[in-house]
Write a protein that holds these residues in place. Structure first.
Motif, PDB file in Angstrom:
ATOM      1  N   GLN A  43       0.820  -1.204   0.000  1.00 29.38           N
ATOM      2  CA  GLN A  43       0.000   0.000   0.000  1.00 29.38           C
ATOM      3  C   GLN A  43       0.858   1.260   0.000  1.00 29.38           C
ATOM      4  OE1 GLN A  43      -2.725  -0.271   3.282  1.00 29.38           O
ATOM      5  NE2 GLN A  43      -4.315  -1.232   2.008  1.00 29.38           N
ATOM      6  N   THR A  44       1.940   1.242   0.746  1.00 32.92           N
ATOM      7  CA  THR A  44       2.841   2.393   0.802  1.00 32.92           C
ATOM      8  C   THR A  44       3.450   2.654  -0.572  1.00 32.92           C
ATOM      9  OG1 THR A  44       3.349   1.905   3.106  1.00 32.92           O
ATOM     10  CG2 THR A  44       4.881   3.346   1.935  1.00 32.92           C
ATOM     11  N   ARG A  45       3.913   1.585  -1.217  1.00 31.94           N
ATOM     12  CA  ARG A  45       4.490   1.743  -2.568  1.00 31.94           C
ATOM     13  C   ARG A  45       3.444   2.248  -3.561  1.00 31.94           C
ATOM     14  NH1 ARG A  45       7.225  -3.622  -2.025  1.00 31.94           N
ATOM     15  NH2 ARG A  45       5.479  -4.294  -3.279  1.00 31.94           N
ATOM     16  N   ALA A  46       2.225   1.746  -3.454  1.00 33.30           N
ATOM     17  CA  ALA A  46       1.144   2.174  -4.358  1.00 33.30           C
ATOM     18  C   ALA A  46       0.835   3.656  -4.157  1.00 33.30           C
ATOM     19  CB  ALA A  46      -0.101   1.331  -4.141  1.00 33.30           C
ATOM     20  N   ARG A  47       0.815   4.109  -2.915  1.00 31.80           N
ATOM     21  CA  ARG A  47       0.558   5.526  -2.638  1.00 31.80           C
ATOM     22  C   ARG A  47       1.661   6.413  -3.213  1.00 31.80           C
ATOM     23  NH1 ARG A  47      -0.624   3.793   2.708  1.00 31.80           N
ATOM     24  NH2 ARG A  47      -2.854   3.489   2.912  1.00 31.80           N
ATOM     25  N   LYS A  48       2.915   5.976  -3.066  1.00 35.30           N
ATOM     26  CA  LYS A  48       4.042   6.747  -3.609  1.00 35.30           C
ATOM     27  C   LYS A  48       3.934   6.857  -5.135  1.00 35.30           C
ATOM     28  CE  LYS A  48       7.776   6.103  -0.305  1.00 35.30           C
ATOM     29  NZ  LYS A  48       9.099   5.515  -0.100  1.00 35.30           N
ATOM     30  N   ARG A  49       3.619   5.745  -5.780  1.00 34.77           N
ATOM     31  CA  ARG A  49       3.477   5.757  -7.242  1.00 34.77           C
ATOM     32  C   ARG A  49       2.324   6.658  -7.675  1.00 34.77           C
ATOM     33  NH1 ARG A  49       4.618  -0.176  -9.820  1.00 34.77           N
ATOM     34  NH2 ARG A  49       6.859   0.110  -9.902  1.00 34.77           N
ATOM     35  N   TYR A  50       1.236   6.602  -6.938  1.00 30.00           N
ATOM     36  CA  TYR A  50       0.082   7.435  -7.268  1.00 30.00           C
ATOM     37  C   TYR A  50       0.434   8.918  -7.131  1.00 30.00           C
ATOM     38  CZ  TYR A  50      -4.588   9.403  -7.180  1.00 30.00           C
ATOM     39  OH  TYR A  50      -5.700  10.153  -7.441  1.00 30.00           O
ATOM     40  N   ARG A  51       1.137   9.285  -6.055  1.00 26.94           N
ATOM     41  CA  ARG A  51       1.543  10.681  -5.872  1.00 26.94           C
ATOM     42  C   ARG A  51       2.498  11.120  -6.979  1.00 26.94           C
ATOM     43  NH1 ARG A  51       1.601   9.304  -0.270  1.00 26.94           N
ATOM     44  NH2 ARG A  51       3.852   8.998  -0.353  1.00 26.94           N
ATOM     45  N   ALA A  52       3.416  10.247  -7.373  1.00 19.61           N
ATOM     46  CA  ALA A  52       4.352  10.575  -8.461  1.00 19.61           C
ATOM     47  C   ALA A  52       3.593  10.783  -9.777  1.00 19.61           C
ATOM     48  CB  ALA A  52       5.394   9.473  -8.616  1.00 19.61           C
ATOM     49  N   LEU A  53       2.609   9.932 -10.043  1.00 14.72           N
ATOM     50  CA  LEU A  53       1.803  10.071 -11.256  1.00 14.72           C
ATOM     51  C   LEU A  53       1.036  11.388 -11.235  1.00 14.72           C
ATOM     52  CD1 LEU A  53       0.615   8.925 -13.892  1.00 14.72           C
ATOM     53  CD2 LEU A  53      -1.131   7.802 -12.487  1.00 14.72           C
ATOM     54  N   ARG A  54       0.452  11.726 -10.108  1.00 11.29           N
ATOM     55  CA  ARG A  54      -0.286  12.992  -9.992  1.00 11.29           C
ATOM     56  C   ARG A  54       0.625  14.192 -10.238  1.00 11.29           C
ATOM     57  NH1 ARG A  54      -5.117  12.552 -11.319  1.00 11.29           N
ATOM     58  NH2 ARG A  54      -6.560  11.739  -9.829  1.00 11.29           N
ATOM     59  N   ARG A  55       1.862  14.132  -9.705  1.00  6.09           N
ATOM     60  CA  ARG A  55       2.819  15.220  -9.931  1.00  6.09           C
ATOM     61  C   ARG A  55       3.127  15.365 -11.419  1.00  6.09           C
ATOM     62  NH1 ARG A  55       5.365  13.594  -5.428  1.00  6.09           N
ATOM     63  NH2 ARG A  55       6.823  12.295  -6.573  1.00  6.09           N
ATOM     64  N   LYS A  56       3.357  14.228 -12.088  1.00  7.62           N
ATOM     65  CA  LYS A  56       3.654  14.263 -13.524  1.00  7.62           C
ATOM     66  C   LYS A  56       2.465  14.796 -14.320  1.00  7.62           C
ATOM     67  CE  LYS A  56       7.060  10.567 -13.585  1.00  7.62           C
ATOM     68  NZ  LYS A  56       7.337   9.185 -14.021  1.00  7.62           N
ATOM     69  N   GLN A  57       1.248  14.493 -13.871  1.00 12.48           N
ATOM     70  CA  GLN A  57       0.062  14.977 -14.580  1.00 12.48           C
ATOM     71  C   GLN A  57      -0.124  16.483 -14.423  1.00 12.48           C
ATOM     72  OE1 GLN A  57      -3.028  12.478 -12.963  1.00 12.48           O
ATOM     73  NE2 GLN A  57      -2.744  10.921 -14.556  1.00 12.48           N
ATOM     74  N   GLN A  58       0.519  17.071 -13.435  1.00 15.10           N
ATOM     75  CA  GLN A  58       0.448  18.523 -13.244  1.00 15.10           C
ATOM     76  C   GLN A  58       1.529  19.253 -14.039  1.00 15.10           C
ATOM     77  OE1 GLN A  58      -2.175  19.847 -11.714  1.00 15.10           O
ATOM     78  NE2 GLN A  58      -2.812  17.732 -11.462  1.00 15.10           N
ATOM     79  N   ASP A  59       2.479  18.513 -14.599  1.00 14.85           N
ATOM     80  CA  ASP A  59       3.570  19.099 -15.381  1.00 14.85           C
ATOM     81  C   ASP A  59       3.000  19.788 -16.622  1.00 14.85           C
ATOM     82  OD1 ASP A  59       5.743  19.115 -17.469  1.00 14.85           O
ATOM     83  OD2 ASP A  59       6.875  18.343 -15.769  1.00 14.85           O
ATOM     84  N   PRO A  60       3.469  20.993 -16.933  1.00 16.31           N
ATOM     85  CA  PRO A  60       2.955  21.713 -18.107  1.00 16.31           C
ATOM     86  C   PRO A  60       3.159  20.949 -19.427  1.00 16.31           C
ATOM     87  CG  PRO A  60       4.371  23.144 -16.802  1.00 16.31           C
ATOM     88  CD  PRO A  60       4.430  21.783 -16.178  1.00 16.31           C
ATOM     89  N   ARG A  61       4.222  20.169 -19.528  1.00 18.07           N
ATOM     90  CA  ARG A  61       4.439  19.397 -20.754  1.00 18.07           C
ATOM     91  C   ARG A  61       3.297  18.418 -20.973  1.00 18.07           C
ATOM     92  NH1 ARG A  61      10.243  17.081 -19.322  1.00 18.07           N
ATOM     93  NH2 ARG A  61       9.118  16.900 -17.364  1.00 18.07           N
ATOM     94  N   PHE A  62       2.927  17.699 -19.927  1.00 21.09           N
ATOM     95  CA  PHE A  62       1.837  16.738 -20.029  1.00 21.09           C
ATOM     96  C   PHE A  62       0.523  17.445 -20.335  1.00 21.09           C
ATOM     97  CE2 PHE A  62      -1.724  14.465 -18.086  1.00 21.09           C
ATOM     98  CZ  PHE A  62      -1.633  13.249 -18.776  1.00 21.09           C
ATOM     99  N   ARG A  63       0.259  18.535 -19.619  1.00 19.70           N
ATOM    100  CA  ARG A  63      -1.007  19.247 -19.778  1.00 19.70           C
ATOM    101  C   ARG A  63      -1.132  19.833 -21.188  1.00 19.70           C
ATOM    102  NH1 ARG A  63      -3.257  18.963 -15.177  1.00 19.70           N
ATOM    103  NH2 ARG A  63      -4.772  20.616 -15.088  1.00 19.70           N
ATOM    104  N   ASN A  64      -0.039  20.344 -21.739  1.00 23.79           N
ATOM    105  CA  ASN A  64      -0.078  20.907 -23.091  1.00 23.79           C
ATOM    106  C   ASN A  64      -0.321  19.827 -24.140  1.00 23.79           C
ATOM    107  OD1 ASN A  64       0.331  23.518 -22.206  1.00 23.79           O
ATOM    108  ND2 ASN A  64       2.536  23.423 -22.465  1.00 23.79           N
ATOM    109  N   VAL A  65       0.345  18.692 -24.001  1.00 20.75           N
ATOM    110  CA  VAL A  65       0.165  17.598 -24.969  1.00 20.75           C
ATOM    111  C   VAL A  65      -1.256  17.054 -24.888  1.00 20.75           C
ATOM    112  CG1 VAL A  65       0.899  15.263 -25.589  1.00 20.75           C
ATOM    113  CG2 VAL A  65       2.612  16.993 -25.049  1.00 20.75           C
ATOM    114  N   MET A  66      -1.736  16.785 -23.685  1.00 25.63           N
ATOM    115  CA  MET A  66      -3.107  16.290 -23.541  1.00 25.63           C
ATOM    116  C   MET A  66      -4.104  17.311 -24.071  1.00 25.63           C
ATOM    117  SD  MET A  66      -3.607  13.208 -22.531  1.00 25.63           S
ATOM    118  CE  MET A  66      -5.286  13.159 -21.965  1.00 25.63           C
ATOM    119  N   GLY A  67      -3.857  18.586 -23.792  1.00 23.06           N
ATOM    120  CA  GLY A  67      -4.737  19.640 -24.291  1.00 23.06           C
ATOM    121  C   GLY A  67      -4.773  19.691 -25.811  1.00 23.06           C
ATOM    122  N   ARG A  68      -3.625  19.451 -26.441  1.00 16.38           N
ATOM    123  CA  ARG A  68      -3.574  19.461 -27.913  1.00 16.38           C
ATOM    124  C   ARG A  68      -4.361  18.289 -28.487  1.00 16.38           C
ATOM    125  NH1 ARG A  68      -4.703  21.530 -31.858  1.00 16.38           N
ATOM    126  NH2 ARG A  68      -3.531  21.333 -33.775  1.00 16.38           N
TER     127      ARG A  68
END
Length: 177
Positions: free
Chosen positions: A9-34
């Motif tokens: 569970q601890t590892r899953a939470r860490k991975r989830y938080r890392a994924l959320r951080r990456k989803q907030q990255d402007p590069r990701f948001r711009n590509v998804m927006g396009r």
């Protein structure tokens, strides 16, 4: 709860938080927006606005590490709708290889961990729907053949020599079945 379950569970939470951080990255948001703007992908991630301007290829490749559907979609976009991206002067070798394979109807390689069976279906869904990219073939015709093509083009509901040749190929194929 056992220690193994707690660690999992601890590892899953860490991975989830890392994924959320990456989803907030402007590069990701711009590509998804396009891709959202183009109607190629949908998302339930809040705050991603459609984007009209092209995005850099490097950002799209990075965003593909966050959202695997982007990596599946990229080869089709590169071949059929490259204006969605800002391409560098020199493409990465794997990108150039997959584009060449699609354009020339050759066996497609695995692209950044994505099998051809996963990314090839996108080719007919991007750009002109239901159409694969045309493959350039050059033939040497005799003068008589060129005149025959011109006569056929005038007498048939064909707009180009290529249309006449396509019709002839379809008829020939039908007659051999």
């Amino acid at each position: 709860m056992t220690r193994a379950q707690d660690d999992l569970q601890t590892r899953a939470r860490k991975r989830y938080r890392a994924l959320r951080r990456k989803q907030q990255d402007p590069r990701f948001r711009n590509v998804m927006g396009r891709f959202l703007e183009e109607g190629l992908l949908d998302t339930n991630i809040k705050g991603i606005a459609p984007r009209r301007r092209p995005v850099p290829l490097e950002d799209a490749l990075w965003a593909g590490t966050v959202e695997p559907r982007i990596t599946e979609l990229l080869p089709a976009v590169l071949v059929k709708k490259p204006t969605l991206l800002r391409l560098p002067k020199e493409l990465p070798a794997d990108v150039a290889e997959v584009m060449h394979a699609i354009r020339h109807a050759k066996p497609a390689p695995v692209f950044r961990g994505v099998a051809p069976e996963q990314y090839l279906p996108w080719v007919t869904l991007v750009g002109r729907k239901g159409r694969s990219p045309s493959v350039l073939k050059s033939f040497r015709f005799r003068h008589n053949d060129v005149q025959r093509l011109a006569r056929l083009r005038q007498n048939l509901p064909a707009r180009s020599d290529t249309d006449v040749i396509r019709m002839a190929l379809q008829l020939l194929e039908a007659s051999t079945e």
